[in-house]
Design a protein around this motif. Sequence first.
Motif, PDB file in Angstrom:
ATOM      1  N   PHE A 215       0.849  -1.184   0.000  1.00  0.00           N
ATOM      2  CA  PHE A 215       0.000   0.000   0.000  1.00  0.00           C
ATOM      3  C   PHE A 215       0.890   1.240   0.000  1.00  0.00           C
ATOM      4  CE2 PHE A 215      -3.087  -2.971   1.877  1.00  0.00           C
ATOM      5  CZ  PHE A 215      -4.237  -2.646   1.154  1.00  0.00           C
ATOM      6  N   ASN A 216       0.602   2.151  -0.929  1.00  0.00           N
ATOM      7  CA  ASN A 216       1.273   3.442  -0.936  1.00  0.00           C
ATOM      8  C   ASN A 216       0.490   4.385  -0.029  1.00  0.00           C
ATOM      9  OD1 ASN A 216       1.986   6.208  -1.695  1.00  0.00           O
ATOM     10  ND2 ASN A 216       3.092   5.284  -3.398  1.00  0.00           N
ATOM     11  N   THR A 217       1.107   4.828   1.048  1.00  0.00           N
ATOM     12  CA  THR A 217       0.390   5.614   2.053  1.00  0.00           C
ATOM     13  C   THR A 217       0.036   7.018   1.564  1.00  0.00           C
ATOM     14  OG1 THR A 217       2.496   6.258   3.071  1.00  0.00           O
ATOM     15  CG2 THR A 217       1.358   4.335   3.990  1.00  0.00           C
ATOM     16  N   ASP A 218       0.637   7.452   0.463  1.00  0.00           N
ATOM     17  CA  ASP A 218       0.260   8.732  -0.133  1.00  0.00           C
ATOM     18  C   ASP A 218      -0.903   8.577  -1.109  1.00  0.00           C
ATOM     19  OD1 ASP A 218       2.037  10.285   1.259  1.00  0.00           O
ATOM     20  OD2 ASP A 218       3.526  10.406  -0.350  1.00  0.00           O
ATOM     21  N   ALA A 247       7.441  12.757  10.222  1.00  0.00           N
ATOM     22  CA  ALA A 247       6.793  13.999  10.651  1.00  0.00           C
ATOM     23  C   ALA A 247       5.314  13.751  10.910  1.00  0.00           C
ATOM     24  CB  ALA A 247       6.967  15.071   9.581  1.00  0.00           C
ATOM     25  N   ALA A 248       4.740  14.520  11.838  1.00  0.00           N
ATOM     26  CA  ALA A 248       3.313  14.392  12.137  1.00  0.00           C
ATOM     27  C   ALA A 248       2.498  14.737  10.898  1.00  0.00           C
ATOM     28  CB  ALA A 248       2.931  15.315  13.282  1.00  0.00           C
ATOM     29  N   PRO A 249       1.441  13.967  10.614  1.00  0.00           N
ATOM     30  CA  PRO A 249       0.621  14.251   9.430  1.00  0.00           C
ATOM     31  C   PRO A 249      -0.170  15.537   9.598  1.00  0.00           C
ATOM     32  CG  PRO A 249      -0.409  12.549  10.755  1.00  0.00           C
ATOM     33  CD  PRO A 249       0.928  12.831  11.383  1.00  0.00           C
ATOM     34  N   GLY A 250      -0.577  16.123   8.477  1.00  0.00           N
ATOM     35  CA  GLY A 250      -1.402  17.321   8.519  1.00  0.00           C
ATOM     36  C   GLY A 250      -2.847  16.985   8.826  1.00  0.00           C
ATOM     37  N   ARG A 251      -3.656  18.001   8.970  1.00  0.00           N
ATOM     38  CA  ARG A 251      -5.079  17.802   9.254  1.00  0.00           C
ATOM     39  C   ARG A 251      -5.811  17.345   7.996  1.00  0.00           C
ATOM     40  NH1 ARG A 251      -6.265  23.507  12.427  1.00  0.00           N
ATOM     41  NH2 ARG A 251      -4.869  23.146  14.205  1.00  0.00           N
ATOM     42  N   PRO A 252      -6.671  16.380   8.126  1.00  0.00           N
ATOM     43  CA  PRO A 252      -7.495  15.996   6.984  1.00  0.00           C
ATOM     44  C   PRO A 252      -8.435  17.136   6.594  1.00  0.00           C
ATOM     45  CG  PRO A 252      -7.553  14.323   8.719  1.00  0.00           C
ATOM     46  CD  PRO A 252      -6.907  15.536   9.304  1.00  0.00           C
ATOM     47  N   ALA A 253      -8.811  17.157   5.332  1.00  0.00           N
ATOM     48  CA  ALA A 253      -9.702  18.209   4.839  1.00  0.00           C
ATOM     49  C   ALA A 253     -11.019  18.195   5.621  1.00  0.00           C
ATOM     50  CB  ALA A 253      -9.975  17.999   3.353  1.00  0.00           C
ATOM     51  N   GLY A 254     -11.461  19.373   6.057  1.00  0.00           N
ATOM     52  CA  GLY A 254     -12.731  19.495   6.759  1.00  0.00           C
ATOM     53  C   GLY A 254     -12.657  19.229   8.243  1.00  0.00           C
ATOM     54  N   ASP A 257      -9.525  20.365  14.025  1.00  0.00           N
ATOM     55  CA  ASP A 257      -8.308  20.288  14.823  1.00  0.00           C
ATOM     56  C   ASP A 257      -7.782  18.857  14.852  1.00  0.00           C
ATOM     57  OD1 ASP A 257     -10.239  19.084  16.305  1.00  0.00           O
ATOM     58  OD2 ASP A 257     -10.008  20.321  18.101  1.00  0.00           O
ATOM     59  N   GLY A 258      -6.513  18.758  15.239  1.00  0.00           N
ATOM     60  CA  GLY A 258      -5.890  17.446  15.370  1.00  0.00           C
ATOM     61  C   GLY A 258      -5.360  16.921  14.049  1.00  0.00           C
ATOM     62  N   PRO A 259      -4.194  16.268  14.077  1.00  0.00           N
ATOM     63  CA  PRO A 259      -3.629  15.694  12.857  1.00  0.00           C
ATOM     64  C   PRO A 259      -4.355  14.423  12.446  1.00  0.00           C
ATOM     65  CG  PRO A 259      -2.265  15.145  14.741  1.00  0.00           C
ATOM     66  CD  PRO A 259      -3.362  16.050  15.252  1.00  0.00           C
ATOM     67  N   GLY A 260      -4.127  14.020  11.202  1.00  0.00           N
ATOM     68  CA  GLY A 260      -4.685  12.763  10.725  1.00  0.00           C
ATOM     69  C   GLY A 260      -3.872  11.584  11.221  1.00  0.00           C
ATOM     70  N   LYS A 261      -4.222  10.403  10.757  1.00  0.00           N
ATOM     71  CA  LYS A 261      -3.510   9.192  11.157  1.00  0.00           C
ATOM     72  C   LYS A 261      -2.172   9.116  10.411  1.00  0.00           C
ATOM     73  CE  LYS A 261      -7.623   6.408  12.158  1.00  0.00           C
ATOM     74  NZ  LYS A 261      -8.383   5.187  11.811  1.00  0.00           N
ATOM     75  N   ASP A 262      -1.129   8.748  11.148  1.00  0.00           N
ATOM     76  CA  ASP A 262       0.134   8.503  10.474  1.00  0.00           C
ATOM     77  C   ASP A 262       0.283   7.003  10.218  1.00  0.00           C
ATOM     78  OD1 ASP A 262       0.922   7.337  12.853  1.00  0.00           O
ATOM     79  OD2 ASP A 262       2.401   8.855  13.372  1.00  0.00           O
ATOM     80  N   ILE A 263       1.374   6.628   9.577  1.00  0.00           N
ATOM     81  CA  ILE A 263       1.564   5.250   9.125  1.00  0.00           C
ATOM     82  C   ILE A 263       1.624   4.288  10.310  1.00  0.00           C
ATOM     83  CG2 ILE A 263       4.070   5.549   8.992  1.00  0.00           C
ATOM     84  CD1 ILE A 263       4.064   3.658   6.572  1.00  0.00           C
ATOM     85  N   ARG A 264       2.152   4.738  11.440  1.00  0.00           N
ATOM     86  CA  ARG A 264       2.241   3.847  12.599  1.00  0.00           C
ATOM     87  C   ARG A 264       0.862   3.564  13.183  1.00  0.00           C
ATOM     88  NH1 ARG A 264       7.339   6.976  13.493  1.00  0.00           N
ATOM     89  NH2 ARG A 264       9.021   5.461  13.210  1.00  0.00           N
ATOM     90  N   GLY A 281      13.379   0.855  13.601  1.00  0.00           N
ATOM     91  CA  GLY A 281      13.948   2.130  13.176  1.00  0.00           C
ATOM     92  C   GLY A 281      14.252   3.020  14.368  1.00  0.00           C
ATOM     93  N   ALA A 282      15.320   3.809  14.260  1.00  0.00           N
ATOM     94  CA  ALA A 282      15.763   4.625  15.392  1.00  0.00           C
ATOM     95  C   ALA A 282      15.882   6.089  14.985  1.00  0.00           C
ATOM     96  CB  ALA A 282      17.104   4.128  15.904  1.00  0.00           C
ATOM     97  N   THR A 283      15.437   6.954  15.858  1.00  0.00           N
ATOM     98  CA  THR A 283      15.625   8.392  15.716  1.00  0.00           C
ATOM     99  C   THR A 283      15.612   9.009  17.100  1.00  0.00           C
ATOM    100  OG1 THR A 283      14.669  10.446  14.874  1.00  0.00           O
ATOM    101  CG2 THR A 283      13.130   8.682  15.358  1.00  0.00           C
ATOM    102  N   ALA A 284      16.380  10.086  17.269  1.00  0.00           N
ATOM    103  CA  ALA A 284      16.376  10.802  18.544  1.00  0.00           C
ATOM    104  C   ALA A 284      15.284  11.857  18.596  1.00  0.00           C
ATOM    105  CB  ALA A 284      17.739  11.455  18.777  1.00  0.00           C
ATOM    106  N   VAL A 285      14.576  12.065  17.486  1.00  0.00           N
ATOM    107  CA  VAL A 285      13.482  13.032  17.448  1.00  0.00           C
ATOM    108  C   VAL A 285      12.218  12.330  17.941  1.00  0.00           C
ATOM    109  CG1 VAL A 285      12.094  14.533  15.971  1.00  0.00           C
ATOM    110  CG2 VAL A 285      14.547  14.231  15.510  1.00  0.00           C
ATOM    111  N   PRO A 286      11.516  12.869  18.939  1.00  0.00           N
ATOM    112  CA  PRO A 286      10.312  12.213  19.462  1.00  0.00           C
ATOM    113  C   PRO A 286       9.297  11.930  18.359  1.00  0.00           C
ATOM    114  CG  PRO A 286      10.963  14.009  20.908  1.00  0.00           C
ATOM    115  CD  PRO A 286      11.831  14.112  19.699  1.00  0.00           C
ATOM    116  N   GLN A 287       8.662  10.755  18.464  1.00  0.00           N
ATOM    117  CA  GLN A 287       7.704  10.302  17.470  1.00  0.00           C
ATOM    118  C   GLN A 287       6.315  10.172  18.088  1.00  0.00           C
ATOM    119  OE1 GLN A 287       9.083   9.373  13.979  1.00  0.00           O
ATOM    120  NE2 GLN A 287      10.249  10.919  15.108  1.00  0.00           N
ATOM    121  N   ARG A 288       5.274  10.264  17.247  1.00  0.00           N
ATOM    122  CA  ARG A 288       3.900  10.044  17.703  1.00  0.00           C
ATOM    123  C   ARG A 288       3.657   8.543  17.849  1.00  0.00           C
ATOM    124  NH1 ARG A 288      -0.050  10.983  14.206  1.00  0.00           N
ATOM    125  NH2 ARG A 288      -1.584  11.851  15.636  1.00  0.00           N
TER     126      ARG A 288
END
Length: 420
Positions: A215-218, A247-254, A257-264, A281-288
């Motif tokens: 599945f292509n998440t885009d 990165a945190a996803p943007g808001r769905p149209a309409g 408030d609140g971001p949309g669902k991310d891949i995780r 996977g590893a990153t030092a940047v906090p993830q949702r």
Amino acid sequence: MEGTTVYAYLMTSPGEINRTLVPDPECREDEILLQTEAVSICSTDVSYFRGHLFPEDWPIIPGHEYVGRVVEVGKRLRDDVRPGDRVTYWGQTDFGGMAEYRALRPLFPGRLGVETAWYTGRNFYDADQAAAVVLPPHVPSDLASVIEPLTSVLRSLLLNPPKPGDTCVVLGCGPSAQLAVQVLHRHLGAGSITVLDRNSDRMAVALRHGASRAFNTDTQAAELEAYVREHHDQYADYVFDALPHIAAPGRPAGQADGPGKDIREIAMGLLRPGGSYVIYGATAVPQRLNTWMILAKGLKLLSTPFDVRSFPMARSAHVTAVALRLVESGLVDPAPLITTRACLDDEDAVREAFTGYGRGASMKTSLLAPSVLLDHVRRTAAEAAAAPSLVPSRASAVPTALPAALPTDGAFAEQAGIPG
């Protein structure tokens, strides 16, 4: 060579990498001195370059997916390795590979010795040694550099395996995820494997090497969400999360408030109640991370520790030996992961390997010593002449960046155990 200088690539801060001269490394009694033959760019190296991971101190010499030829052996290691041997290794916080020479404290599988450790300041203890294996002559140096990420993948999968026949989901289609797909499909007996990514070219590679659905998440976001609803949160048994910083996803149209669902979050929706979610996977940047999904479904969050108090480097040395056997046997094919080869002497090509990482169908750039690169070109030409119809399946169809000048004095005649 004592007292002389050699070249290395110094990363002084995120986005800055330059070739410079450094002191020739010293070979201590518990070390080997290696002349670099191949070092492949890893997503971890790129994470430092992009500011998603941070060393304890700048500058660093990046590069740890490494193959080198032994030029000097410390007196404590003379029973384990000889000058002329080629060595690859796995180390956790190790740098130093993108250089003309490097010193290493190897720990070979089954070696009797004391493993020593130090506190990294990044919440875990690391060993002074690296898990190492001596390469057989028939494994090319560029492909052997993939043994390092394969060791990382195996450390995670062998400690947190799915059950045979499990329905698995792999997040991401980068190099480590591609290796995970091959291991799950060919070695651990996964039932079916679904991959989620936003890069269609990489998804196609995963489908050719063991994935059954992608599945292509885009472009397939709505279709994917419908798939989650259709299965009522109980499609998969097991998720392997090979993603870096997301990165945190943007808001769905309409939606006010609140971001949309991310891949995780989508992947957690695919898991059945009580399913396993393996963080790789590893990153030092906090993830949702959606704690409601974890609690509502009783998901098991799993990982393999970096800390050598829980997973000693001596154990990792045995995993590295398994990784080598999987590559030798053909059970894991590293060739699709090396999509570009460039000369380690070519500063512009090295910089492009960092700035262009992840574009299109590209996977890894393997930086090769000039004579090793020339040997690869000759071997590729011989393969093309012998069996032109088979060329697209091998590295000969892969872009190769040649340096402005290569040695012509015959120095490449016997190179790294690669058939000429």
